[in-house]
Motif scaffolding. Structure first.
Motif, mmCIF file in Angstrom:
data_model
loop_
_atom_site.group_PDB
_atom_site.id
_atom_site.type_symbol
_atom_site.label_atom_id
_atom_site.label_comp_id
_atom_site.label_asym_id
_atom_site.label_seq_id
_atom_site.Cartn_x
_atom_site.Cartn_y
_atom_site.Cartn_z
ATOM 1 N N PHE A 83 -59.710 -34.523 25.758
ATOM 2 C CA PHE A 83 -59.665 -33.255 26.230
ATOM 3 C C PHE A 83 -59.122 -32.868 25.431
ATOM 4 O O PHE A 83 -58.234 -32.083 24.943
ATOM 5 N N PRO A 84 -59.598 -30.928 25.851
ATOM 6 C CA PRO A 84 -59.039 -29.874 25.668
ATOM 7 C C PRO A 84 -57.787 -29.217 26.563
ATOM 8 O O PRO A 84 -57.234 -29.415 27.445
ATOM 9 N N PHE A 85 -56.782 -28.619 25.528
ATOM 10 C CA PHE A 85 -55.543 -28.354 25.986
ATOM 11 C C PHE A 85 -55.456 -26.208 26.492
ATOM 12 O O PHE A 85 -55.946 -26.082 25.212
ATOM 13 N N ASP A 86 -55.599 -26.205 26.927
ATOM 14 C CA ASP A 86 -55.329 -24.433 27.064
ATOM 15 C C ASP A 86 -53.808 -24.069 27.212
ATOM 16 O O ASP A 86 -53.098 -25.236 28.270
ATOM 17 N N GLU A 87 -53.924 -22.404 27.395
ATOM 18 C CA GLU A 87 -52.580 -21.855 27.498
ATOM 19 C C GLU A 87 -52.987 -22.131 29.137
ATOM 20 O O GLU A 87 -54.074 -21.056 29.200
ATOM 21 N N VAL A 88 -51.558 -22.349 30.035
ATOM 22 C CA VAL A 88 -51.551 -21.601 31.356
ATOM 23 C C VAL A 88 -50.486 -20.978 31.687
ATOM 24 O O VAL A 88 -49.217 -20.813 30.800
ATOM 25 N N PRO A 89 -50.497 -19.907 32.777
ATOM 26 C CA PRO A 89 -49.959 -18.839 32.591
ATOM 27 C C PRO A 89 -48.325 -19.553 33.220
ATOM 28 O O PRO A 89 -48.102 -20.515 34.080
ATOM 29 N N ASP A 90 -47.004 -18.973 33.338
ATOM 30 C CA ASP A 90 -45.981 -19.160 33.304
ATOM 31 C C ASP A 90 -45.997 -18.506 34.522
ATOM 32 O O ASP A 90 -44.894 -19.859 35.146
ATOM 33 N N ASN A 91 -46.085 -18.159 35.198
ATOM 34 C CA ASN A 91 -45.802 -17.931 36.420
ATOM 35 C C ASN A 91 -47.000 -18.374 37.356
ATOM 36 O O ASN A 91 -47.931 -18.681 36.531
ATOM 37 N N GLU A 92 -45.734 -19.642 38.449
ATOM 38 C CA GLU A 92 -46.648 -20.551 39.577
ATOM 39 C C GLU A 92 -47.511 -20.097 40.193
ATOM 40 O O GLU A 92 -48.452 -20.767 40.067
ATOM 41 N N LEU A 93 -47.272 -19.130 40.411
ATOM 42 C CA LEU A 93 -48.828 -18.290 41.512
ATOM 43 C C LEU A 93 -49.764 -18.434 40.903
ATOM 44 O O LEU A 93 -50.882 -19.192 41.008
ATOM 45 N N ALA A 94 -49.865 -17.692 39.451
ATOM 46 C CA ALA A 94 -50.745 -17.300 38.365
ATOM 47 C C ALA A 94 -51.248 -19.060 38.508
ATOM 48 O O ALA A 94 -52.915 -19.154 38.086
ATOM 49 N N GLY A 95 -50.643 -19.469 37.734
ATOM 50 C CA GLY A 95 -51.038 -20.513 37.182
ATOM 51 C C GLY A 95 -51.898 -21.997 37.958
ATOM 52 O O GLY A 95 -52.691 -22.351 38.093
ATOM 53 N N LEU A 96 -51.603 -21.241 39.896
ATOM 54 C CA LEU A 96 -51.962 -21.952 41.041
ATOM 55 C C LEU A 96 -53.434 -21.884 40.966
ATOM 56 O O LEU A 96 -54.076 -22.273 41.730
ATOM 57 N N LYS A 97 -53.394 -20.962 40.831
ATOM 58 C CA LYS A 97 -54.418 -20.529 41.519
ATOM 59 C C LYS A 97 -55.781 -19.917 40.359
ATOM 60 O O LYS A 97 -57.096 -20.724 41.032
ATOM 61 N N GLN A 98 -54.921 -20.438 38.946
ATOM 62 C CA GLN A 98 -56.069 -20.672 37.771
ATOM 63 C C GLN A 98 -56.666 -22.558 38.309
ATOM 64 O O GLN A 98 -57.911 -22.751 38.474
ATOM 65 N N PHE A 99 -55.374 -22.860 38.290
ATOM 66 C CA PHE A 99 -56.234 -24.082 38.606
ATOM 67 C C PHE A 99 -56.857 -25.105 40.115
ATOM 68 O O PHE A 99 -57.882 -25.636 39.759
ATOM 69 N N ASN A 100 -56.287 -24.286 40.976
ATOM 70 C CA ASN A 100 -57.670 -24.238 42.567
ATOM 71 C C ASN A 100 -58.525 -23.831 41.687
ATOM 72 O O ASN A 100 -60.048 -24.297 42.378
ATOM 73 N N THR A 101 -59.546 -22.784 41.079
ATOM 74 C CA THR A 101 -60.543 -21.929 40.980
ATOM 75 C C THR A 101 -61.050 -22.741 39.968
ATOM 76 O O THR A 101 -62.580 -23.805 39.990
#
Length: 281
Positions: A128-146
């Protein structure tokens, strides 16, 4: 309800041994190419709690940062010995998975939803690939949902069937609906959809975020670790070899499993046998 099918002890031991040999091959290639890897999830838990496989587990999961993951995808295939196949979403557009697997020739490990697909379906190790994800929770949730929406579309496009055999009327209706949606999503070019998934997953790479995550899992932060938890990687025993695990494995495993040294009830200590397993090696 679908009938629960579990492994015989002999079947599970054979699967684990085949996967362990595949892991040794992967590690040797990583060493040769100077590619960094680390075991994750139940494989990491097994290393710490059992010094090997969780006795009832039937898979091995490996993580790599995106740079290492891309290098393995591009360079490892020619180094695999006879009997192994690197299955990636880049070399097989019928592949039902948007991530890599090292498959073992002459074996079968076929999920119900994949039973009609003309792809290599041998016993495997997941990468599996691991990428940097945003520290900001709302930005992280938006990225994850997309990413989640795109991965779901990918799954619908690649697999016409449910993950289980429909026996009830309700499930048969769901099966028909899924098949209709499957053919509708076929109009989306494979390469376009895959590139959209990867572009979104890599959105925050190089932005100096604190954590890394594999976004292919259906629940946010299923496979998430702070860089300070992950690094520097350390070696730990797994069966008869040493594998790399997160440095602060206690924090990593606690975030995943809570009291990770506590065994589950005996009634839950079994693996789920797929549609077809065979060892015609």
């Amino acid at each position: 309800m679908n009938q629960l099918v579990i492994y015989s002890e002999e079947e599970l031991k054979r699967i684990q041994n085949i996967e362990l040999q595949a892991l040794k091959v992967i590690i040797a290639i990583c060493s040769q190419l100077k590619i960094e890897y680390f075991v994750i999830g139940g494989t990491a838990l097994g290393a710490i709690r059992h010094n090997g496989f969780i006795p009832w587990d039937d898979d091995i999961d490996i993580g790599m940062t995106r740079h290492n993951y891309d290098r393995f995808a591009n360079e490892a295939a020619v180094l695999l010995p006879k009997g192994y196949y690197l299955q990636t979403p880049y070399n097989d557009n019928i592949n039902p998975y948007p991530y890599m697997k090292v498959r073992v020739d002459g074996t079968k490990f076929v999920e119900y939803s994949n039973r009609k697909l003309n792809v290599h379906q041998g016993i495997y190790v997941d990468i599996f690939p691991f990428d940097e994800v945003p520290d900001n929770e709302l930005a992280g949730l938006k990225q994850f949902n997309t990413v989640r929406k795109l991965v779901n579309i990918f799954s619908l496009r690649q697999k016409p069937d449910l993950t289980y055999e429909p026996t009830r009327i309700r499930d048969k209706i769901k099966s028909i609906i899924r098949r209709i949606v499957h053919y509708m999503t076929k109009i989306i070019p494979y390469s376009f959809l895959l590139s959209k998934i990867e572009l979104k997953m890599k959105q925050y790479n190089g932005t100096n975020q604190k954590g890394l995550e594999c976004l292919f899992f259906p629940k946010i932060k299923t496979e998430y670790a702070l860089k300070s938890t992950l690094y520097p990687l350390k070696l730990h025993r797994f069966e008869d070899i040493d594998v790399y695990i997160p440095n602060d494995f206690d924090t990593y495993l606690t975030s995943h499993y809570g009291d990770y040294m506590k065994l589950p009830p005996e009634s839950q200590r079994f693996g789920h046998k797929p549609y077809l397993v065979s060892f015609d090696e």
